[in-house]
Design a protein around this motif. Structure first.
Motif, short mmCIF file in Angstrom:
data_model
loop_
_atom_site.label_atom_id
_atom_site.label_comp_id
_atom_site.label_asym_id
_atom_site.label_seq_id
_atom_site.Cartn_x
_atom_site.Cartn_y
_atom_site.Cartn_z
N UNK A 38 54.30 63.69 42.06
CA UNK A 38 55.21 64.50 42.86
C UNK A 38 55.52 63.83 44.20
N UNK A 39 54.53 63.15 44.76
CA UNK A 39 54.78 62.44 46.03
C UNK A 39 55.79 61.32 45.83
N UNK A 40 55.73 60.67 44.66
CA UNK A 40 56.68 59.58 44.38
C UNK A 40 58.09 60.11 44.14
N UNK A 41 58.19 61.41 43.82
CA UNK A 41 59.51 62.03 43.65
C UNK A 41 60.03 62.62 44.95
N UNK A 42 59.29 62.41 46.03
CA UNK A 42 59.79 62.80 47.35
C UNK A 42 59.09 63.96 48.01
N UNK A 43 58.19 64.65 47.30
CA UNK A 43 57.52 65.81 47.90
C UNK A 43 56.54 65.37 48.98
N UNK A 44 56.32 66.25 49.93
CA UNK A 44 55.26 66.05 50.91
C UNK A 44 53.98 66.64 50.31
N UNK A 45 52.99 65.80 50.04
CA UNK A 45 51.75 66.23 49.40
C UNK A 45 50.61 66.17 50.40
N UNK A 46 49.97 67.32 50.60
CA UNK A 46 48.81 67.40 51.48
C UNK A 46 47.57 67.61 50.62
N UNK A 47 46.67 66.67 50.67
CA UNK A 47 45.45 66.71 49.88
C UNK A 47 44.34 67.36 50.71
N UNK A 48 43.73 68.40 50.17
CA UNK A 48 42.61 69.05 50.84
C UNK A 48 41.31 68.38 50.38
N UNK A 49 40.58 67.83 51.33
CA UNK A 49 39.33 67.16 51.02
C UNK A 49 38.16 67.95 51.57
N UNK A 50 36.99 67.87 50.91
CA UNK A 50 35.80 68.53 51.42
C UNK A 50 35.27 67.80 52.65
N UNK A 51 34.33 68.40 53.39
CA UNK A 51 33.81 67.75 54.61
C UNK A 51 33.28 66.34 54.37
#
Length: 219
Positions: free
Chosen positions: A29-42
């Motif tokens: 999806x990021x390669x198709x132009x979306x802004x992708x926010x990845x939630x990571x653990x501490x």
């Protein structure tokens, strides 16, 4: 949707650790132009600590899979992290979750509540066997999905043991099918203004590749 790109104006939230179907779908999806926010653990995504090219905070594998994404750290077990997550859900277009990541975080999947807060939300959950049925919630990775889905039985040489496909076929095929389902849901949302809940399993993705074998099997 934006006239300048396929999903250029879309915001995607991803909760998918390691090299998982959800993380691969997020990259697509990021390669198709979306802004992708990845939630990571501490402690950070596990892929940061695996593979070659490791440094203090990353690795070549992590950078390859997440090159177009943004990352934020949220403790989904704590009230502050959940409050921030709830705020993100009300604003995002797509939410991607992965069963293993969710279980390890002790996080609850609640599509009904999320849909109330954001009626246009397209939520896609990746898991080994889906969220319903006799195997729902069971654990399993790429190897198990290839075996359960029948792929391994189609590989190898006569008289020898069957073989797993070399690449992580179950993970990547589920990501492709989940990603296309997300795009279809976003397209339909343009008319209905209503989002969708997508349940994508690695097992179903493997069975879907056996189209050429099924006629002979049933006949």
């Amino acid at each position: 949707m934006s006239k300048n790109g396929c999903i250029e104006d879309m915001l995607v939230i991803e909760i998918a650790d390691g090299w998982s179907a959800g993380a691969v779908a997020g990259r697509l999806l990021s390669e198709l132009g979306a802004r992708v926010i990845k939630i990571e653990p501490p402690q950070g995504d596990r892929l940061r600590r695996l593979g070659p090219g490791r440094d203090a905070s990353s690795s070549a594998s992590f950078r390859n899979l997440n090159t177009n994404k943004e990352s934020i750290v949220l403790n989904l077990n704590g009230p502050d992290g959940l409050q921030m997550f709830d705020a993100l859900v009300t604003k995002c277009d797509v939410l991607i979750t992965d069963q293993t990541t969710v279980l390890e975080a002790g996080f609850k999947i609640d599509f009904d509540t999320w849909a109330i807060a954001n009626p246009g939300l397209v939520a896609c959950h990746f898991s080994p066997y889906g969220r319903k049925g006799p195997l729902a919630g069971k654990l399993g990775g790429d190897l198990v999905a290839q075996a359960m889905g029948g792929i391994i039985a189609t590989t190898g040489h006569p008289g020898q043991l069957p073989h797993k496909a070399g690449p992580p076929l179950a993970i990547h095929n589920a990501a492709l099918m989940g990603g296309s389902s997300i795009l279809a849901a976003l397209f339909e949302r343009e008319i209905s203004k209503i989002g969708a809940e997508i349940d994508m399993s690695l097992y179903d993705g493997m069975v879907s590749l056996l189209y050429t074998f099924m006629p002979g099997y049933f006949i």
